[in-house]
Write a protein that holds these residues in place. Sequence first.
Motif, PDB file in Angstrom:
ATOM      1  N   PHE A  11       1.646 -18.495   5.825  1.00 63.38           N
ATOM      2  CA  PHE A  11       2.318 -18.316   5.415  1.00 63.38           C
ATOM      3  C   PHE A  11       3.721 -19.252   5.060  1.00 63.38           C
ATOM      4  CE2 PHE A  11       5.154 -18.210  10.034  1.00 63.38           C
ATOM      5  CZ  PHE A  11       5.421 -16.956  10.432  1.00 63.38           C
ATOM      6  N   LEU A  12       3.745 -20.253   5.911  1.00 63.73           N
ATOM      7  CA  LEU A  12       4.631 -21.188   5.465  1.00 63.73           C
ATOM      8  C   LEU A  12       5.072 -20.534   4.223  1.00 63.73           C
ATOM      9  CD1 LEU A  12       3.886 -24.093   7.292  1.00 63.73           C
ATOM     10  CD2 LEU A  12       5.228 -22.744   8.259  1.00 63.73           C
ATOM     11  N   ALA A  13       4.540 -20.801   3.179  1.00 60.33           N
ATOM     12  CA  ALA A  13       4.460 -20.499   1.735  1.00 60.33           C
ATOM     13  C   ALA A  13       5.359 -19.133   1.698  1.00 60.33           C
ATOM     14  CB  ALA A  13       3.817 -20.653   0.969  1.00 60.33           C
ATOM     15  N   ALA A  14       4.564 -18.280   2.342  1.00 61.08           N
ATOM     16  CA  ALA A  14       5.653 -17.038   2.388  1.00 61.08           C
ATOM     17  C   ALA A  14       6.861 -16.588   2.447  1.00 61.08           C
ATOM     18  CB  ALA A  14       4.477 -16.150   2.776  1.00 61.08           C
ATOM     19  N   LEU A  15       6.987 -17.625   4.169  1.00 64.07           N
ATOM     20  CA  LEU A  15       8.239 -17.705   4.509  1.00 64.07           C
ATOM     21  C   LEU A  15       9.325 -18.610   4.113  1.00 64.07           C
ATOM     22  CD1 LEU A  15       9.950 -16.854   7.552  1.00 64.07           C
ATOM     23  CD2 LEU A  15       9.157 -19.342   7.647  1.00 64.07           C
ATOM     24  N   SER A  16       8.637 -19.173   3.239  1.00 58.88           N
ATOM     25  CA  SER A  16       9.533 -20.234   1.917  1.00 58.88           C
ATOM     26  C   SER A  16      10.211 -19.066   1.013  1.00 58.88           C
ATOM     27  CB  SER A  16       9.217 -21.260   1.604  1.00 58.88           C
ATOM     28  OG  SER A  16       9.767 -21.749   0.838  1.00 58.88           O
ATOM     29  N   PHE A  17       9.160 -18.581   0.503  1.00 50.13           N
ATOM     30  CA  PHE A  17       9.976 -17.353  -0.886  1.00 50.13           C
ATOM     31  C   PHE A  17      10.702 -16.355  -0.287  1.00 50.13           C
ATOM     32  CE2 PHE A  17       4.859 -18.515  -2.886  1.00 50.13           C
ATOM     33  CZ  PHE A  17       5.916 -19.069  -2.998  1.00 50.13           C
ATOM     34  N   LYS A  18      10.462 -15.929   0.896  1.00 57.09           N
ATOM     35  CA  LYS A  18      11.359 -14.834   1.302  1.00 57.09           C
ATOM     36  C   LYS A  18      13.210 -15.662   2.014  1.00 57.09           C
ATOM     37  CE  LYS A  18       9.901 -11.361   2.402  1.00 57.09           C
ATOM     38  NZ  LYS A  18      10.434  -9.874   1.478  1.00 57.09           N
ATOM     39  N   ILE A  19      12.737 -16.759   2.616  1.00 54.25           N
ATOM     40  CA  ILE A  19      14.470 -17.764   2.871  1.00 54.25           C
ATOM     41  C   ILE A  19      15.011 -18.240   2.222  1.00 54.25           C
ATOM     42  CG2 ILE A  19      15.369 -19.623   4.070  1.00 54.25           C
ATOM     43  CD1 ILE A  19      13.049 -19.396   5.530  1.00 54.25           C
ATOM     44  N   LYS A  20      14.697 -18.226   0.483  1.00 55.45           N
ATOM     45  CA  LYS A  20      15.006 -18.903  -0.828  1.00 55.45           C
ATOM     46  C   LYS A  20      15.315 -17.150  -1.780  1.00 55.45           C
ATOM     47  CE  LYS A  20      13.109 -23.826   0.065  1.00 55.45           C
ATOM     48  NZ  LYS A  20      12.264 -24.375  -1.567  1.00 55.45           N
ATOM     49  N   LYS A  21      14.183 -16.361  -1.468  1.00 62.34           N
ATOM     50  CA  LYS A  21      14.547 -14.896  -2.255  1.00 62.34           C
ATOM     51  C   LYS A  21      13.944 -15.680  -3.303  1.00 62.34           C
ATOM     52  CE  LYS A  21      18.701 -13.225   0.624  1.00 62.34           C
ATOM     53  NZ  LYS A  21      19.697 -12.819   0.258  1.00 62.34           N
ATOM     54  N   VAL A  22      12.650 -15.430  -3.212  1.00 65.45           N
ATOM     55  CA  VAL A  22      12.407 -16.452  -4.874  1.00 65.45           C
ATOM     56  C   VAL A  22      11.956 -15.153  -5.549  1.00 65.45           C
ATOM     57  CG1 VAL A  22       9.929 -17.087  -5.890  1.00 65.45           C
ATOM     58  CG2 VAL A  22      11.333 -18.311  -4.247  1.00 65.45           C
ATOM     59  N   LYS A  23      12.122 -15.077  -6.880  1.00 65.52           N
ATOM     60  CA  LYS A  23      11.867 -14.040  -8.392  1.00 65.52           C
ATOM     61  C   LYS A  23      11.061 -14.647  -8.736  1.00 65.52           C
ATOM     62  CE  LYS A  23      16.117 -11.369  -6.777  1.00 65.52           C
ATOM     63  NZ  LYS A  23      18.171 -10.882  -7.655  1.00 65.52           N
ATOM     64  N   ALA A  24       9.677 -14.226  -8.756  1.00 61.14           N
ATOM     65  CA  ALA A  24       8.362 -14.986  -9.140  1.00 61.14           C
ATOM     66  C   ALA A  24       7.399 -13.588 -10.498  1.00 61.14           C
ATOM     67  CB  ALA A  24       7.665 -15.362  -8.941  1.00 61.14           C
ATOM     68  N   PRO A  25       8.104 -12.488 -10.740  1.00 61.07           N
ATOM     69  CA  PRO A  25       7.226 -10.968 -11.165  1.00 61.07           C
ATOM     70  C   PRO A  25       6.201 -11.309 -11.740  1.00 61.07           C
ATOM     71  CG  PRO A  25       9.274 -11.266 -12.803  1.00 61.07           C
ATOM     72  CD  PRO A  25       9.038 -12.601 -12.129  1.00 61.07           C
ATOM     73  N   VAL A  26       5.879 -12.824 -12.749  1.00 58.57           N
ATOM     74  CA  VAL A  26       4.424 -13.039 -12.949  1.00 58.57           C
ATOM     75  C   VAL A  26       3.618 -14.132 -12.335  1.00 58.57           C
ATOM     76  CG1 VAL A  26       3.282 -14.827 -14.542  1.00 58.57           C
ATOM     77  CG2 VAL A  26       5.400 -13.745 -15.383  1.00 58.57           C
ATOM     78  N   LEU A  27       4.014 -14.437 -11.274  1.00 55.19           N
ATOM     79  CA  LEU A  27       3.024 -14.832  -9.978  1.00 55.19           C
ATOM     80  C   LEU A  27       2.965 -13.454  -9.205  1.00 55.19           C
ATOM     81  CD1 LEU A  27       2.434 -17.604  -8.609  1.00 55.19           C
ATOM     82  CD2 LEU A  27       4.330 -17.710  -7.466  1.00 55.19           C
ATOM     83  N   ARG A  28       3.645 -13.073  -8.597  1.00 51.95           N
ATOM     84  CA  ARG A  28       3.535 -11.414  -8.217  1.00 51.95           C
ATOM     85  C   ARG A  28       2.727 -11.138  -8.485  1.00 51.95           C
ATOM     86  NH1 ARG A  28       8.113  -9.456  -7.923  1.00 51.95           N
ATOM     87  NH2 ARG A  28       7.892  -8.000  -9.043  1.00 51.95           N
ATOM     88  N   THR A  29       2.391 -10.552 -10.105  1.00 48.45           N
ATOM     89  CA  THR A  29       1.009 -10.347 -10.514  1.00 48.45           C
ATOM     90  C   THR A  29       0.082 -10.788 -10.631  1.00 48.45           C
ATOM     91  OG1 THR A  29       2.809  -9.246 -12.392  1.00 48.45           O
ATOM     92  CG2 THR A  29       0.445  -8.931 -12.638  1.00 48.45           C
ATOM     93  N   LEU A  30      -0.053 -11.926 -10.626  1.00 50.13           N
ATOM     94  CA  LEU A  30      -0.842 -12.857 -10.304  1.00 50.13           C
ATOM     95  C   LEU A  30      -1.520 -12.943  -9.201  1.00 50.13           C
ATOM     96  CD1 LEU A  30      -0.466 -15.807 -12.909  1.00 50.13           C
ATOM     97  CD2 LEU A  30      -1.812 -14.020 -13.357  1.00 50.13           C
ATOM     98  N   THR A  31      -0.833 -12.812  -8.666  1.00 53.23           N
ATOM     99  CA  THR A  31      -1.030 -13.269  -6.897  1.00 53.23           C
ATOM    100  C   THR A  31      -1.586 -11.413  -6.505  1.00 53.23           C
ATOM    101  OG1 THR A  31       1.011 -14.658  -6.146  1.00 53.23           O
ATOM    102  CG2 THR A  31      -0.465 -13.854  -4.579  1.00 53.23           C
ATOM    103  N   TRP A  32      -1.616 -10.746  -7.236  1.00 55.92           N
ATOM    104  CA  TRP A  32      -1.918  -9.265  -6.245  1.00 55.92           C
ATOM    105  C   TRP A  32      -3.774  -9.390  -7.264  1.00 55.92           C
ATOM    106  CZ3 TRP A  32      -1.532  -5.400  -3.638  1.00 55.92           C
ATOM    107  CH2 TRP A  32      -0.821  -4.991  -3.297  1.00 55.92           C
ATOM    108  N   TYR A  33      -3.713  -9.754  -8.691  1.00 57.05           N
ATOM    109  CA  TYR A  33      -4.886  -9.879  -9.260  1.00 57.05           C
ATOM    110  C   TYR A  33      -5.450 -10.739  -8.315  1.00 57.05           C
ATOM    111  CZ  TYR A  33      -3.723  -7.877 -13.678  1.00 57.05           C
ATOM    112  OH  TYR A  33      -2.817  -6.554 -14.236  1.00 57.05           O
ATOM    113  N   LEU A  34      -5.279 -11.604  -7.427  1.00 54.79           N
ATOM    114  CA  LEU A  34      -6.211 -12.336  -6.758  1.00 54.79           C
ATOM    115  C   LEU A  34      -6.635 -11.750  -5.262  1.00 54.79           C
ATOM    116  CD1 LEU A  34      -4.647 -15.970  -7.059  1.00 54.79           C
ATOM    117  CD2 LEU A  34      -6.792 -15.549  -7.416  1.00 54.79           C
ATOM    118  N   HIS A  35      -5.603 -11.200  -4.868  1.00 57.02           N
ATOM    119  CA  HIS A  35      -5.363 -10.725  -3.566  1.00 57.02           C
ATOM    120  C   HIS A  35      -6.288  -8.816  -3.498  1.00 57.02           C
ATOM    121  CE1 HIS A  35      -3.975  -8.697   0.415  1.00 57.02           C
ATOM    122  NE2 HIS A  35      -4.200  -7.597  -0.419  1.00 57.02           N
ATOM    123  N   LEU A  36      -6.886  -8.665  -4.958  1.00 58.76           N
ATOM    124  CA  LEU A  36      -7.126  -7.392  -4.761  1.00 58.76           C
ATOM    125  C   LEU A  36      -9.179  -7.917  -4.751  1.00 58.76           C
ATOM    126  CD1 LEU A  36      -5.137  -5.169  -7.321  1.00 58.76           C
ATOM    127  CD2 LEU A  36      -5.965  -4.489  -4.360  1.00 58.76           C
TER     128      LEU A  36
END
Length: 202
Positions: A11-36
Amino acid sequence: MITFTILTICFLAALSFKIKKVKAPVLRTLTWYLHLTFLAFSVLCFLLMLNDYGFKGTQTERVFYSLYAGTGMLLYGLSKPDNDARYAYLLFFFGFPFLLLIGLLLPPLRTITLVAMFTFLFDSDFHRYKIDDDYALQAKTSGILSAYPMYSLITDKYLFFEKITPEVVIPREPVHTLKMNKLGNDSVRIRLNRIDTVIHIK
């Protein structure tokens, strides 16, 4: 506190990403694979639970559920605001702590919220008493949700799984003495406080 720790960090990491408006498409894609992946494991855990089975280990299922929810939070922090169903799905994970907070502030929902918090966020205490290499008696205590431990028979099955037979003994009082001994190859005698019973293990 495995569940609480994993969800807090995510939750804290997600909040930090949202506040800093992090753009990391590769990380997002890898996280989607992990999530699924964790979604698939969570569904498997649920199906196993319906049939009194589970993965080996006392907290394995909770770890899978926690990582499934935690990766959902991370994905929300890495995703751009949108009106589609996928973003609403991720918003549910990130918004769950806020729902609990609102429930605590509203008196009519306070009791239900407290039960939900202890059920979803706080781990039960487990203790296993070994019978032999394939069987064990497990005591599970769920804090304020259960005054006394629930005793289950744990049977080693199929390399990664175990069968859980719940409530093989129900003492309904604090446990002072516990003794077990096998009677042949198919039964175990359990003496727990004033309870003296024989259970079949085959």
